[in-house]
Design a protein around this motif. Structure first.
Motif, mmCIF file in Angstrom:
data_model
loop_
_atom_site.group_PDB
_atom_site.id
_atom_site.type_symbol
_atom_site.label_atom_id
_atom_site.label_comp_id
_atom_site.label_asym_id
_atom_site.label_seq_id
_atom_site.Cartn_x
_atom_site.Cartn_y
_atom_site.Cartn_z
ATOM 1 N N TYR A 59 -66.688 19.376 -127.499
ATOM 2 C CA TYR A 59 -66.025 18.561 -126.474
ATOM 3 C C TYR A 59 -66.800 17.250 -126.259
ATOM 4 C CZ TYR A 59 -63.948 23.082 -125.099
ATOM 5 O OH TYR A 59 -63.315 24.302 -125.080
ATOM 6 N N THR A 112 -71.085 30.924 -136.662
ATOM 7 C CA THR A 112 -71.725 32.144 -136.194
ATOM 8 C C THR A 112 -73.003 32.450 -136.967
ATOM 9 O OG1 THR A 112 -70.273 33.441 -137.648
ATOM 10 C CG2 THR A 112 -69.570 33.124 -135.353
ATOM 11 N N GLU A 123 -64.690 33.420 -128.968
ATOM 12 C CA GLU A 123 -65.209 32.106 -128.591
ATOM 13 C C GLU A 123 -66.364 31.687 -129.500
ATOM 14 O OE1 GLU A 123 -63.432 30.428 -126.330
ATOM 15 O OE2 GLU A 123 -62.240 32.263 -126.406
ATOM 16 N N LEU A 124 -66.504 30.384 -129.685
ATOM 17 C CA LEU A 124 -67.682 29.872 -130.361
ATOM 18 C C LEU A 124 -68.918 30.254 -129.553
ATOM 19 C CD1 LEU A 124 -66.306 26.365 -131.328
ATOM 20 C CD2 LEU A 124 -67.170 28.058 -132.974
ATOM 21 N N SER A 147 -55.470 33.640 -129.854
ATOM 22 C CA SER A 147 -56.375 34.096 -128.801
ATOM 23 C C SER A 147 -56.605 35.582 -128.967
ATOM 24 C CB SER A 147 -55.791 33.813 -127.419
ATOM 25 O OG SER A 147 -54.753 34.722 -127.117
ATOM 26 N N VAL A 164 -62.504 32.282 -134.968
ATOM 27 C CA VAL A 164 -63.050 31.840 -133.689
ATOM 28 C C VAL A 164 -62.000 30.972 -132.996
ATOM 29 C CG1 VAL A 164 -65.489 31.958 -134.334
ATOM 30 C CG2 VAL A 164 -64.187 29.886 -134.846
ATOM 31 N N ASN A 165 -62.173 30.770 -131.713
ATOM 32 C CA ASN A 165 -61.202 30.004 -130.936
ATOM 33 C C ASN A 165 -61.421 28.504 -131.164
ATOM 34 O OD1 ASN A 165 -59.459 28.860 -129.119
ATOM 35 N ND2 ASN A 165 -60.357 29.795 -127.302
ATOM 36 N N ARG A 181 -68.934 40.800 -132.520
ATOM 37 C CA ARG A 181 -68.630 39.851 -131.454
ATOM 38 C C ARG A 181 -67.697 40.484 -130.429
ATOM 39 N NH1 ARG A 181 -65.726 35.198 -133.591
ATOM 40 N NH2 ARG A 181 -65.123 36.502 -135.347
ATOM 41 N N ASN A 212 -65.798 38.660 -128.400
ATOM 42 C CA ASN A 212 -64.661 37.778 -128.190
ATOM 43 C C ASN A 212 -64.562 36.787 -129.350
ATOM 44 O OD1 ASN A 212 -66.419 35.441 -127.571
ATOM 45 N ND2 ASN A 212 -66.887 36.605 -125.706
ATOM 46 N N THR A 271 -58.605 26.326 -130.849
ATOM 47 C CA THR A 271 -57.341 25.729 -130.411
ATOM 48 C C THR A 271 -57.539 24.268 -130.015
ATOM 49 O OG1 THR A 271 -56.606 27.888 -129.616
ATOM 50 C CG2 THR A 271 -55.422 25.963 -128.794
ATOM 51 N N ALA A 275 -68.813 25.198 -128.147
ATOM 52 C CA ALA A 275 -67.546 24.539 -127.802
ATOM 53 C C ALA A 275 -67.810 23.295 -126.960
ATOM 54 C CB ALA A 275 -66.625 25.505 -127.066
ATOM 55 N N GLN A 276 -68.749 23.391 -126.031
ATOM 56 C CA GLN A 276 -69.094 22.231 -125.203
ATOM 57 C C GLN A 276 -69.657 21.108 -126.060
ATOM 58 O OE1 GLN A 276 -68.520 21.921 -121.752
ATOM 59 N NE2 GLN A 276 -68.931 19.779 -122.320
#
Length: 398
Positions: free
Chosen positions: A157, A132, A147-148, A230, A177-178, A143, A145, A180, A153-154
């Protein structure tokens, strides 16, 4: 006031300190030590510490070379001359290093997927730096949420998809942060939570990757918060009850529990000793022996948690009542002792205050919380004792 903020400059000795003092070798060493000791190893399949530096390494992500975002909110001004980033510290360590941020900044609103693919597809090791920073997370910059940010996140991936080598993730963030995907995906070999390590970030990352002789290179930090899986596990800000707040009242299964943290070494506990009964108002002394089983010298954070077994009011599931960090050589063992005070045993009774009640109690001692789904390999010891006598008021406040 004690620092002389309201005094004339000629009366304030601190106003005369320049960079030769502030950035002395001793102080820079402290900065590195603080960064290393704050790192928390969340996952490791054995890839860390690296067994060789003869590697083709890709350093990717917006935090790989982002010095201003390594510093937390309200930090001192960054001195670029004394600040290291992962890229600046690692670019000459490996046989070959490729760098690609993938994003313009931490918000990652624009993502250069093709560049990331090119950077990682032939790498033996892809080290990903996400997070962040003050751009996303700071005072007055909350923030919405977990999420990154943006396409981060993409990016992760895609690194997993495009590289054939191992993937190591370093995170730079204040709140959870998420991650998972990162926790469970078999292609991600290690995760390190760095928080905001400030000026020694790069040198600290280099020391951890190679488990250098610098003290603290073998991670021993523990999470200072419960990491929810979450946002559904986070109560609304308008809900003022303690239900699901902190490890003390959390009802679900966290992604990572409070007090969690791995090491490159294994530790074992034995020989818990404590009195079987104490009088109301007395303290309790509990001791255990902890041993470093190897294969590396390292730090272990021993934690003691108290549990009420028959209180008259609602109590926390567990209450941290002590912790101690010790550096142990391979094969070394040490006795760790905690004193649990009577005030730590007290429960709050409405309209009365904090009261120590008679009854059974349990105490756990080990390198983590007990009975967690996500846990480290070391054991947790426990013992029971009974508080005898009449209830005793400690006071309205403790």
């Amino acid at each position: 006031m004690r620092l002389g903020e309201f005094d004339p400059a000629e009366m304030d000795p601190y106003s005369k300190l320049d960079l030769s003092v502030v950035q002395s070798e001793e102080h820079r060493s402290i900065s590195l030590d603080a960064a290393l000791r704050s790192f928390v190893l969340l996952r490791n399949d054995g890839v860390l510490p690296l067994k060789t530096l003869d590697l083709n390494v890709a350093l990717v992500g917006p935090m790989a070379d982002n010095p201003s975002q390594q510093f937390g909110d309200y930090s001192a001004d960054m001195e670029s001359e004394f600040t290291t980033t992962p890229l600046s510290s690692l670019k000459s360590v490996f046989s070959q290093v490729t760098h690609e941020s993938g994003c313009v900044d931490n918000k990652c609103a624009f993502y250069y997927r093709g560049r990331v693919k090119k950077a990682v597809e032939s790498a033996d090791l892809a080290v990903v730096f996400l997070g962040t920073g003050n751009d996303v997370e700071s005072e007055g910059n909350d923030r919405a949420n977990m999420e990154l940010p943006g396409f981060q996140a993409q990016l992760l991936y895609d690194v997993v998809e495009f590289t054939q080598g191992s993937v190591v993730l370093f995170l730079f963030n204040a709140g959870p942060v998420n991650i998972t995907f990162a926790k469970y995906h078999p292609r991600i070999s290690a995760i390190v939570e760095c928080f905001f390590p400030a000026q020694a970030t790069g040198d600290a990352v280099k020391a951890l990757l190679s488990n250098s002789p610098i003290a603290g290179s073998n991670p021993g930090g523990r999470l200072p918060f419960t990491w929810p899986a979450s946002l559904n596990d986070v109560p609304p800000i308008t809900n003022y009850s303690m239900v699901n707040r902190t490890y003390r009242y959390f009802e679900g299964v966290p992604l990572y529990p409070f007090g969690y943290g791995l090491s490159f070494s294994a530790f074992a506990y034995n020989g818990i000793t404590l009195n079987q009964s104490i009088h109301v108002g007395d303290n309790l002394t509990v001791s255990v022996t902890v041993k470093n089983l190897g294969p590396y010298d390292g730090d272990e954070v021993t934690q003691a948690y108290l549990q009420w077994l028959n209180a008259s009011v609602l109590t926390p599931h567990l209450q941290l009542v002590g912790f101690e960090r010790n550096s142990l050589r391979v094969g070394e063992q040490r006795q760790v002792q905690f004193t649990v005070t009577s005030s730590q045993m007290a429960v709050y009774v409405e309209d009365k205050g904090f009261i120590v009640e008679p009854g059974p109690m349990r105490i756990y001692v080990g390198g983590q919380q007990p009975n967690q789904e996500t846990h480290i390999d070391s054991n947790v010891l426990h013992g029971c004792f009974t508080i005898v006598g009449q209830s005793k008021l400690i006071g309205q406040y403790i």
